[in-house]
Write a protein that holds these residues in place. Structure first.
Motif, PDB file in Angstrom:
ATOM      1  N   GLY A 270     -62.835 -22.894 -94.290  1.00  0.00           N
ATOM      2  CA  GLY A 270     -63.577 -21.444 -94.722  1.00  0.00           C
ATOM      3  C   GLY A 270     -65.195 -21.574 -94.180  1.00  0.00           C
ATOM      4  N   ILE A 271     -65.215 -22.277 -93.034  1.00  0.00           N
ATOM      5  CA  ILE A 271     -66.889 -22.588 -92.545  1.00  0.00           C
ATOM      6  C   ILE A 271     -67.110 -21.893 -91.391  1.00  0.00           C
ATOM      7  CG2 ILE A 271     -68.325 -24.446 -91.447  1.00  0.00           C
ATOM      8  CD1 ILE A 271     -66.835 -26.499 -93.358  1.00  0.00           C
ATOM      9  N   THR A 272     -68.422 -21.451 -91.289  1.00  0.00           N
ATOM     10  CA  THR A 272     -68.751 -20.717 -89.899  1.00  0.00           C
ATOM     11  C   THR A 272     -70.260 -21.454 -89.542  1.00  0.00           C
ATOM     12  OG1 THR A 272     -67.768 -18.368 -90.457  1.00  0.00           O
ATOM     13  CG2 THR A 272     -69.718 -18.737 -88.737  1.00  0.00           C
ATOM     14  N   ALA A 273     -69.752 -22.353 -88.727  1.00  0.00           N
ATOM     15  CA  ALA A 273     -71.005 -23.294 -88.108  1.00  0.00           C
ATOM     16  C   ALA A 273     -71.328 -22.937 -86.525  1.00  0.00           C
ATOM     17  CB  ALA A 273     -70.724 -24.679 -88.240  1.00  0.00           C
ATOM     18  N   PRO A 274     -72.122 -21.788 -86.390  1.00  0.00           N
ATOM     19  CA  PRO A 274     -72.149 -21.465 -84.870  1.00  0.00           C
ATOM     20  C   PRO A 274     -72.862 -22.426 -83.806  1.00  0.00           C
ATOM     21  CG  PRO A 274     -73.751 -20.287 -86.303  1.00  0.00           C
ATOM     22  CD  PRO A 274     -72.787 -20.706 -87.148  1.00  0.00           C
ATOM     23  N   GLU A 275     -73.706 -23.251 -84.669  1.00  0.00           N
ATOM     24  CA  GLU A 275     -74.254 -24.366 -83.784  1.00  0.00           C
ATOM     25  C   GLU A 275     -73.261 -25.302 -83.402  1.00  0.00           C
ATOM     26  OE1 GLU A 275     -75.060 -25.734 -88.157  1.00  0.00           O
ATOM     27  OE2 GLU A 275     -74.580 -23.985 -87.108  1.00  0.00           O
ATOM     28  N   LEU A 276     -72.051 -25.438 -84.020  1.00  0.00           N
ATOM     29  CA  LEU A 276     -71.109 -26.225 -83.624  1.00  0.00           C
ATOM     30  C   LEU A 276     -69.774 -25.594 -83.032  1.00  0.00           C
ATOM     31  CD1 LEU A 276     -71.104 -29.067 -86.463  1.00  0.00           C
ATOM     32  CD2 LEU A 276     -72.075 -29.286 -84.240  1.00  0.00           C
ATOM     33  N   ASN A 277     -70.106 -24.252 -82.825  1.00  0.00           N
ATOM     34  CA  ASN A 277     -68.934 -23.680 -82.076  1.00  0.00           C
ATOM     35  C   ASN A 277     -67.788 -23.817 -82.922  1.00  0.00           C
ATOM     36  OD1 ASN A 277     -68.212 -21.840 -80.052  1.00  0.00           O
ATOM     37  ND2 ASN A 277     -67.029 -23.472 -79.113  1.00  0.00           N
ATOM     38  N   HIS A 278     -68.179 -23.501 -84.268  1.00  0.00           N
ATOM     39  CA  HIS A 278     -67.042 -23.374 -85.289  1.00  0.00           C
ATOM     40  C   HIS A 278     -66.858 -22.314 -86.239  1.00  0.00           C
ATOM     41  CE1 HIS A 278     -64.069 -25.735 -87.891  1.00  0.00           C
ATOM     42  NE2 HIS A 278     -64.217 -24.958 -88.766  1.00  0.00           N
ATOM     43  N   ASP A 279     -65.752 -21.596 -86.229  1.00  0.00           N
ATOM     44  CA  ASP A 279     -65.368 -20.402 -87.200  1.00  0.00           C
ATOM     45  C   ASP A 279     -64.304 -20.366 -87.661  1.00  0.00           C
ATOM     46  OD1 ASP A 279     -65.928 -18.024 -88.683  1.00  0.00           O
ATOM     47  OD2 ASP A 279     -66.511 -16.707 -86.855  1.00  0.00           O
ATOM     48  N   ASP A 280     -63.825 -20.574 -88.801  1.00  0.00           N
ATOM     49  CA  ASP A 280     -62.555 -20.540 -89.313  1.00  0.00           C
ATOM     50  C   ASP A 280     -62.396 -19.128 -89.782  1.00  0.00           C
ATOM     51  OD1 ASP A 280     -61.925 -23.334 -89.791  1.00  0.00           O
ATOM     52  OD2 ASP A 280     -63.354 -23.541 -91.266  1.00  0.00           O
ATOM     53  N   TYR A 281     -63.128 -18.296 -89.633  1.00  0.00           N
ATOM     54  CA  TYR A 281     -62.936 -16.746 -89.731  1.00  0.00           C
ATOM     55  C   TYR A 281     -62.746 -15.933 -88.416  1.00  0.00           C
ATOM     56  CZ  TYR A 281     -63.889 -17.360 -94.682  1.00  0.00           C
ATOM     57  OH  TYR A 281     -63.625 -17.553 -96.043  1.00  0.00           O
TER      58      TYR A 281
ATOM     59  N   ILE B 145     -68.422 -20.113-100.529  1.00  0.00           N
ATOM     60  CA  ILE B 145     -68.218 -18.823-101.247  1.00  0.00           C
ATOM     61  C   ILE B 145     -69.259 -17.785-100.651  1.00  0.00           C
ATOM     62  CG2 ILE B 145     -68.927 -17.737-103.644  1.00  0.00           C
ATOM     63  CD1 ILE B 145     -68.290 -20.298-104.901  1.00  0.00           C
ATOM     64  N   ASP B 146     -70.296 -18.301-100.265  1.00  0.00           N
ATOM     65  CA  ASP B 146     -71.213 -17.226 -99.625  1.00  0.00           C
ATOM     66  C   ASP B 146     -70.565 -16.771 -98.138  1.00  0.00           C
ATOM     67  OD1 ASP B 146     -73.222 -17.525-101.908  1.00  0.00           O
ATOM     68  OD2 ASP B 146     -74.483 -19.058-100.578  1.00  0.00           O
ATOM     69  N   ASN B 147     -70.049 -17.696 -97.564  1.00  0.00           N
ATOM     70  CA  ASN B 147     -69.317 -17.536 -96.491  1.00  0.00           C
ATOM     71  C   ASN B 147     -68.047 -16.387 -96.475  1.00  0.00           C
ATOM     72  OD1 ASN B 147     -69.322 -17.421 -93.590  1.00  0.00           O
ATOM     73  ND2 ASN B 147     -67.693 -19.054 -93.548  1.00  0.00           N
ATOM     74  N   ALA B 148     -67.678 -16.697 -97.674  1.00  0.00           N
ATOM     75  CA  ALA B 148     -66.171 -15.882 -97.797  1.00  0.00           C
ATOM     76  C   ALA B 148     -66.751 -14.474 -98.264  1.00  0.00           C
ATOM     77  CB  ALA B 148     -65.857 -16.297 -98.887  1.00  0.00           C
ATOM     78  N   VAL B 149     -68.101 -14.142 -99.098  1.00  0.00           N
ATOM     79  CA  VAL B 149     -68.530 -12.946 -99.509  1.00  0.00           C
ATOM     80  C   VAL B 149     -68.966 -12.328 -98.176  1.00  0.00           C
ATOM     81  CG1 VAL B 149     -70.531 -11.978-100.471  1.00  0.00           C
ATOM     82  CG2 VAL B 149     -69.236 -13.883-101.675  1.00  0.00           C
ATOM     83  N   ALA B 150     -69.691 -13.098 -97.076  1.00  0.00           N
ATOM     84  CA  ALA B 150     -70.166 -12.374 -96.045  1.00  0.00           C
ATOM     85  C   ALA B 150     -69.072 -11.812 -95.307  1.00  0.00           C
ATOM     86  CB  ALA B 150     -70.907 -13.556 -95.319  1.00  0.00           C
ATOM     87  N   HIS B 151     -67.896 -12.385 -95.378  1.00  0.00           N
ATOM     88  CA  HIS B 151     -66.615 -11.764 -94.690  1.00  0.00           C
ATOM     89  C   HIS B 151     -65.695 -10.788 -95.209  1.00  0.00           C
ATOM     90  CE1 HIS B 151     -67.455 -15.363 -91.747  1.00  0.00           C
ATOM     91  NE2 HIS B 151     -66.904 -14.632 -91.132  1.00  0.00           N
ATOM     92  N   GLY B 152     -66.468 -10.337 -96.615  1.00  0.00           N
ATOM     93  CA  GLY B 152     -65.896  -9.265 -97.188  1.00  0.00           C
ATOM     94  C   GLY B 152     -64.678  -9.562 -98.034  1.00  0.00           C
ATOM     95  N   ALA B 153     -64.434 -11.026 -98.319  1.00  0.00           N
ATOM     96  CA  ALA B 153     -63.218 -11.461 -99.027  1.00  0.00           C
ATOM     97  C   ALA B 153     -63.517 -10.990-100.703  1.00  0.00           C
ATOM     98  CB  ALA B 153     -63.032 -13.075 -99.287  1.00  0.00           C
TER      99      ALA B 153
END
Length: 525
Positions: free
Chosen positions: A122-133, A168-176
């Motif tokens: 459930g992580i989005t980490a653009p600086e590490l080129n990682h986005d579970d969404y 949780i913040d990331n899930a909210v940002a993706h509209g979950a």
């Protein structure tokens, strides 16, 4: 060299004094010091009295107590989770068997529903080129996330992205619409399901903003759910699916996907307004140029209180967690108050409430400090000394993040106390104790633990610590009857005292190291 030579910092820390504080704070009479309970109030009065006896001044607008308004939330066991497969019969899951929740602080009775999607960590980490969404639309869905973060995330980055609040913040940002957490295999071994159930029944606490709103709660996802790994086949279809998915998530080959089902989750919660205090003491600095800068020592005073019994005992005494840290905090305060002249900068001593509820007391202080926020220069946190065996080293979490780490290295060199590497970085303790709210406010911080290198080479201190975490952590077995070596607390007290004295007397206030992850993310406010 130390800013103040060791002979001038020669306060003698006594094992007997630390033992005496722990005997009181971890006694059955305090009933586990649960935040918002009478036992915690008594403990707070004890710490305030010890501060006054030591010559430590009140640090909260003329009082030792910074009283915090909270909303306590407890979930009803009538809360339910229903899984509706695209094919087959619906499954009604029971609280405590398949899932738990601490309740919804915004609603007494709320039902959410949606398709179920598994999104790895459930992580989005653009600086590490990682986005579970990436490649999946989870709008109005219930997302399932695993605890932790990818192993390739190192040090502070791994700690930050493992935070539940960030997920949780990331899930909210993706509209979950909701979020379900499943512990990774390693975390499930460290935290038995029965312990999660017992602790969830204690509920949640959130401090209230001036308009009465619980802090840090999203209106969209206002509660979270933890799923029992042993029941995961109802989600994933086969007995081996959880292991396969966990391994794919861990090695980075998992691709987020929608499951062939919907979930409907009803959360029934009760709410109560309670007040609970932080305890704040102050040693005023001696240098007019820098005495309006404040170094803050912190340790949490609360523990779990009374829970369902384990082996016939329902009182969670919290001897190591964290009567030990409070005992050391009191003795460091006494030592700092005895310095003549006092340190150049002012030094505050903070015994927090509601750490076990999600670092709430520390978050309240860091957000609403009793001195101007920009004058809070740094934090040194003390939490849960694992003191079964005498050790000769310490672990300094955050040692590379700021110049506080330089102070720690200087003290280590001068005293011969070794700084060891964190043996369990996957546990990401840097975001799990009271230093983290300070970090999120841009304030450099350290969290210093006793190490694992024994004085007696015949002792396997690391093994003993691991066994303690599995068998005694957050249970009534963390009491005064267990094996305790007070020399470990003395070692940590002296080390922490000297690190703080070095920082309080240095020419420059603590600062983040250039390029540090936390400094770049939070330190430029």
């Amino acid at each position: 060299m130390l800013a103040v030579a060791l002979p001038a910092a020669g306060y003698e820390f006594r094992a007997e004094a630390i033992r005496a504080h722990m005997m009181f704070l971890a006694s059955d009479l305090l009933e586990g010091r649960g935040a918002g309970t009478r036992g915690h109030e008594v403990a707070a009065a004890y710490v305030a009295a010890q501060f006054e006896a030591a010559g430590v001044a009140p640090g909260a607008d003329g009082s030792y107590l910074q009283v915090i308004p909270f909303r306590r939330t407890v979930a009803s066991e009538r809360s339910t989770m229903t899984l509706i497969p695209d094919r087959g019969s619906r499954l009604l899951l029971k609280y405590g068997e398949a899932f738990v929740t601490s309740g919804d602080p915004l609603h007494a009775d709320r039902t959410i529903g949606g398709r179920v999607s598994v999104v790895g960590y459930g992580i989005t980490a653009p600086e590490l080129n990682h986005d579970d969404y990436a490649g999946i639309d989870v709008r109005d869905s219930i997302v399932v996330v695993f605890s932790g973060a990818p192993a390739r995330f190192q040090g502070p980055i791994r700690a930050h992205y493992s935070s539940t609040s960030g997920k949780i913040d990331n899930a909210v940002a993706h509209g979950a619409a909701g979020i379900i957490t499943i512990n990774s295999r390693d975390e499930a071994q460290r935290t038995p399901w029965e312990r999660s159930v017992r602790q969830s029944r204690l509920g949640a606490m959130h401090w209230l903003t001036p308009d009465g709103t619980p802090s840090g709660v999203s209106p969209r996802i206002s509660t979270t759910f933890m799923f029992n790994p042993a029941a995961a086949e109802v989600l994933f279809g086969t007995e081996n699916a959880l292991a396969d998915i966990t391994e794919a998530v861990k090695d980075g080959t998992f691709r987020s996907r929608e499951l062939p089902m919907r979930a409907v989750i009803r959360t029934i919660s009760s709410h109560e307004r309670v007040d609970s205090p932080n305890v704040v003491g102050l040693v005023r600095g001696s240098d007019p140029k820098v005495r309006d800068e404040y170094l803050v020592y912190s340790a949490h005073l609360d523990h779990l209180g009374i829970t369902s019994p384990v082996g016939g005992d329902s009182i969670n005494n919290g001897a190591f967690d964290n009567a030990s840290g409070i005992a050391v905090l009191i003795e460091i305060a006494r030592a700092m108050a005895s310095e003549n002249p006092p340190p150049r900068r002012s030094v505050m001593f903070l015994a927090t409430t509601a750490e076990e509820k999600g670092l709430r007391g520390a978050d309240y202080f860091a957000t609403n400090p009793t001195v101007p926020r920009e004058q809070v220069a740094g934090n040194i946190n003390i939490d849960m000394l694992l003191m079964m065996d005498a050790v000769r080293d310490v672990i300094v979490h955050g040692v590379d993040a700021s110049t506080l780490g330089d102070a720690a290295r200087t003290v280590a060199a001068e005293t011969g106390i070794e700084i060891s590497e964190d043996p369990s970085p996957e546990e990401v303790v840097f975001v799990r104790s009271d230093q983290y709210p300070f970090v999120k406010q841009g304030i450099p911080a350290l969290y210093i633990d006793p190490g694992y290198k024994p004085v007696d080479p015949a002792v396997d201190a690391r093994k003993n610590q691991s066994e303690w975490l599995k068998s005694r952590y957050h249970t009534p077995k963390d009491d005064l009857e267990q094996r305790i070596d007070y020399s470990t607390a003395v070692l940590l007290a002296r080390f922490d005292f000297l690190v703080g004295l070095e920082a309080a007397n240095a020419d420059a206030r603590p600062s983040w190291k250039p390029g540090n992850f936390f400094g770049e993310r939070f330190g430029k406010r």
